[in-house]
Design an enzyme around this catalytic site. Structure first.
Site, mmCIF file in Angstrom:
data_model
loop_
_atom_site.group_PDB
_atom_site.id
_atom_site.type_symbol
_atom_site.label_atom_id
_atom_site.label_comp_id
_atom_site.label_asym_id
_atom_site.label_seq_id
_atom_site.Cartn_x
_atom_site.Cartn_y
_atom_site.Cartn_z
ATOM 1 N N GLU A 58 31.585 37.765 50.630
ATOM 2 C CA GLU A 58 30.449 37.786 51.153
ATOM 3 C C GLU A 58 29.423 37.233 50.085
ATOM 4 O O GLU A 58 29.453 37.675 48.901
ATOM 5 C CB GLU A 58 29.833 39.211 51.607
ATOM 6 N N TYR B 272 31.210 28.749 45.666
ATOM 7 C CA TYR B 272 32.659 29.014 46.690
ATOM 8 C C TYR B 272 32.828 27.677 47.553
ATOM 9 O O TYR B 272 34.299 27.508 47.749
ATOM 10 C CB TYR B 272 32.138 30.056 47.478
#
Length: 161
Positions: free
Chosen positions: A115, A127
């Site tokens: 998250e 990411y």
């Protein structure tokens, strides 16, 4: 730079970085407890430039970041990825997360989840550059300040074939 497993002697530096990076930080004890968990894998990254350790007379590289992976069977949850503020935007985060993913893959992890705060553009870019894709949202997940979390996943290509 050098990525290695976190040790108990790293905990003060890790806690300092955690406090500098997060508005709702983990405690030093949380990291200490995680080091003892079999399903937890914690790494640190050390700076390229070493500092003179006058007490022992040898050079040691300071910890500038850390990341954690919790493994459950073939899934891994990446948590608490942090690079000290002075060392950001230099590629250290990508090196460290790649090393964590490589470790996870060697242990049988087939997919990774994480998250990231919805407003953390740099984190999302990092990411995505590593192949993570957005797969959901968690409304109001973070507090201090309240913010949604973007759920991201990376999966080995051959898992679903």
């Amino acid at each position: 730079m050098f990525v290695r497993p976190m040790k108990e002697t790293d905990l003060d530096a890790v806690a300092d970085i955690e406090n500098a990076c997060f508005s709702d930080p983990w405690s030093r004890k949380s990291f200490e407890d995680s080091l003892k968990e079999q399903a937890a894998h914690l790494l640190v990254i050390e700076a390229e430039s070493a500092a003179k350790d006058s007490e022992f007379g040898f050079r040691t590289a300071p910890v500038i970041g850390y990341c954690c992976l919790y493994q459950t069977l073939d899934e891994g949850e990446i948590v608490n990825v942090a690079i000290g503020p002075k060392f950001r935007q230099k590629g250290y985060g990508a090196v460290m997360v790649r090393a964590l993913m490589h470790l996870g893959l060697s242990l049988g992890v087939e997919r990774f989840f994480l998250e990231v705060r919805a407003g953390n553009s740099a984190g999302k870019r990092l990411y995505e550059s590593l192949g993570f894709e957005i797969c959901g949202m968690r409304k109001g997940f973070y507090s201090n300040p309240r913010e949604d979390a973007v759920l991201m996943m990376w999966q080995r290509e051959d898992v679903c074939q």
